[in-house]
Design an enzyme around this catalytic site. Structure first.
Site, PDB file in Angstrom:
ATOM      1  N   ASP A  41       7.566   2.506   6.923  1.00 28.27           N
ATOM      2  CA  ASP A  41       6.669   3.238   6.040  1.00 28.27           C
ATOM      3  C   ASP A  41       6.878   2.837   4.584  1.00 28.27           C
ATOM      4  O   ASP A  41       7.902   3.163   3.983  1.00 28.27           O
ATOM      5  CB  ASP A  41       6.931   4.740   6.223  1.00 28.27           C
ATOM      6  CG  ASP A  41       6.053   5.616   5.359  1.00 28.27           C
ATOM      7  OD1 ASP A  41       5.069   5.113   4.803  1.00 28.27           O
ATOM      8  OD2 ASP A  41       6.372   6.821   5.244  1.00 28.27           O
ATOM      9  N   ASP A  72       0.195   2.062   1.183  1.00 27.36           N
ATOM     10  CA  ASP A  72       1.056   2.897   2.027  1.00 27.36           C
ATOM     11  C   ASP A  72       0.808   2.604   3.509  1.00 27.36           C
ATOM     12  O   ASP A  72      -0.182   3.042   4.086  1.00 27.36           O
ATOM     13  CB  ASP A  72       0.763   4.372   1.708  1.00 27.36           C
ATOM     14  CG  ASP A  72       1.601   5.346   2.518  1.00 27.36           C
ATOM     15  OD1 ASP A  72       2.461   4.902   3.312  1.00 27.36           O
ATOM     16  OD2 ASP A  72       1.399   6.563   2.362  1.00 27.36           O
TER      17      ASP A  72
END
Length: 419
Positions: free
Chosen positions: A126, A305
Site C-alpha cells: 500500500d 495510492d
C-alpha cells in the site's frame, strides 16, 4: 468494462512458491489481485463501493492523525481535516458478495516472511500508508481465525518494544497490538530489526478479506509506529541498490519491483514529478484532468495510492469534471458517483505538465447502474476524504494504465507507458 477472462487467477500457493527473479539492480515480486467493484454480470456493486470509500476515508483519517503526531498540523494540506470515523458495520452486513472473489482487483497482494525462521504472510502493498502489521497468534477473534498469524516465540530474532499500534475503524473496532522488531524478507530484500505490529485485535472490516496484513510504502511522516517503513529501512541498511520501487497493476503480469524499475514492463523513459515528502504522501502538484483534449479541471494536487481502488476528488471539482462528459448524470449524490452512457465512454487522462496519461475505457467503467440500463458508473467519485480542499486521490483505476515508479532517491513519482 474489463474482461473477466483476462484477470489474474494465480493461486495463493503459486505466489507463495514463486521464486523471485533477480534482474539488474532490483527484484520482482509477482502480485495477485482481488476484489472488484464490478459484479460478474457487469453491473456496478454499489454496496461494495460504499464500503470501499468508507475504508479509504478511515485509512486516511488515521494517516492524518499520525502526521499530526509525528510532524504537526502545519504539514496538513490546505483544507485538510481529520474526519469523523465513517461507520461501516451496517455496510459490512449488507454486502451482497464476500471479499474473496479471485476475479477482481481491490488489493494487490504478495507474500513476505517475518522472523527467523521465516513465517509467511499474504500482504497488501500500500503506497497510501506507512506501517507493517499482520495478525498475532494471540488474536483469537473470528476475523483473525482464517488468517496466518505471527508467533513471536517461534522467531529467534523477535524483540518486543515499548508502545502500542492502533488504527480505529468505523465498526467501533480497531487494528491494534504491541510493537515488535524482527527480520522481514520481501522476495530476497531483507531488513533486520524492522518495526511492525503483530495485532491482537483485527477490525471486522477485514473479515473475509484474503490478505493477512498490510505493508505500507509511503513516507515515515504518516507512520503510526513512528519508525522507518520497510522500504526506507531497506534503503538505510543497503538492502537495495536504488531507493526506487515500481508497480505494474494490470489485467496480467502484475508486479512490484524493489530497488529500481523493471524496464521489461514499460517503454520509453519515466516521466518523474517531484513530491513534497513532508506530507507523508506520494503527492504531486500541478495536475490537470482532461476529458478528450479539454482540461476539465486544472492545478490540483494528486496522491498516488495503490491501496485505493478508484479515484476521488473534491465534490465541487468532480462536478466540474463531469460537466465535460457528454450524457453524464449524478448516480449517487451522497457518495459522489456519476454515470455516463456506456456506448460513449469519455476519454479521460491526467497530466502533470508533460504527457497526458490516459485511462482506458475499461478502467474508467465500474459497471452498469443496472443490467441493460445503458448507463455506466465512472471510476472518479466526488468525495471529501479529508486530505485537502485541492487534493485528489488516484488509486488503481489510474495506476492500472501506467507503469508507476516511486523514488525516495528523487522524492518523485514517475509514469511510463506500459510495454
Amino acid at each position: 468494462m474489463f474482461c473477466k477472462a483476462s484477470l489474474i487467477t494465480v493461486a495463493l500457493a503459486l505466489i507463495a512458491a514463486a521464486s523471485p527473479i533477480q534482474e539488474k539492480s532490483g527484484i520482482r515480486i509477482p502480485l495477485q489481485k482481488r476484489s472488484s467493484l464490478t459484479n460478474a454480470d457487469g453491473t456496478f456493486n454499489h454496496e461494495k463501493a460504499i464500503l470501499s470509500t468508507a475504508k479509504t476515508i478511515n485509512k486516511h483519517r488515521a494517516n492524518l492523525i499520525n502526521l499530526e503526531k509525528n510532524v504537526g498540523r502545519h504539514a496538513f494540506n490546505e483544507g485538510a481535516e481529520i474526519k469523523p470515523v465513517v461507520p461501516i458495520a451496517n455496510l459490512t452486513k449488507r454486502q451482497s458478495e464476500p471479499l474473496t472473489d479471485e476475479e477482481d482487483d481491490l488489493e494487490w497482494a504478495g507474500t513476505i516472511s517475518i522472523g527467523t525462521p521465516g513465517q509467511s504472510f499474504l500482504i497488501d502493498f500500500d503506497t497510501g500508508s506507512s506501517d507493517l502489521w499482520i495478525p498475532s497468534s494471540s488474536c483469537r477473534s473470528s476475523t483473525c481465525s482464517p488468517k496466518r498469524k505471527y508467533t513471536a516465540s517461534s522467531s529467534s530474532t523477535s524483540s518486543k518494544k515499548s508502545g502500542t499500534f492502533s488504527i480505529e475503524y468505523g465498526d467501533g473496532s480497531t487494528v491494534s497490538g504491541p510493537v515488535y522488531t524482527d527480520t522481514v524478507d520481501v522476495a530476497g530484500v531483507t531488513v533486520k530489526n524492522q518495526y511492525f505490529s503483530p495485532v491482537t485485535t483485527l477490525s471486522s472490516s477485514f473479515a473475509g478479506d484474503p490478505i493477512d496484513g498490510i505493508l505500507g510504502l509511503a513516507y515515515p511522516a504518516i507512520s503510526n509506529l513512528g519508525e522507518n517503513p520497510f522500504f526506507n529501512a531497506a534503503i538505510q541498511q543497503g538492502a537495495v541498490e536504488q531507493g526506487v520501487f515500481g508497480f505494474k497493476l494490470a489485467s496480467s503480469g502484475s508486479e512490484l519491483y524493489l530497488g529500481g524499475t523493471d524496464s521489461d514492463l514499460y517503454t520509453g523513459s519515466i516521466e518523474y514529478h517531484n513530491v513534497d515528502q513532508s506530507s507523508g504522501f506520494w503527492q504531486i502538484t500541478g495536475a490537470k484532468a482532461y476529458v478528450g483534449n479539454k482540461a476539465a479541471v486544472s492545478n490540483f494536487e494528486t496522491i498516488i495510492d495503490s491501496g485505493t481502488t478508484i479515484m476521488y476528488g473534491p465534490p465541487s471539482a468532480v462536478r466540474t469534471f463531469y460537466r465535460s462528459v457528454s450524457g453524464s448524470a449524478v448516480y449517487d449524490s451522497e457518495n459522489g458517483y456519476y454515470s455516463f452512457p456506456c456506448n460513449s465512454p469519455p476519454t479521460v487522462s491526467f497530466s502533470w505538465g508533460g504527457k497526458q496519461w490516459q485511462i482506458s475505457a475499461d478502467n474508467f467503467n465500474l459497471g452498469e447502474t443496472s443490467s441493460g440500463s445503458g448507463k455506466c458508473v465512472g471510476a472518479l467519485a466526488g468525495q471529501d476524504i479529508g486530505l485537502g480542499s485541492n487534493v485528489w486521490l488516484l488509486g488503481d483505476s489510474f495506476m492500472k494504465n501506467v507503469y508507476t515508479a516511486f523514488s525516495f532517491d528523487k522524492n518523485a513519482v514517475g509514469f511510463a507507458q506500459l510495454a
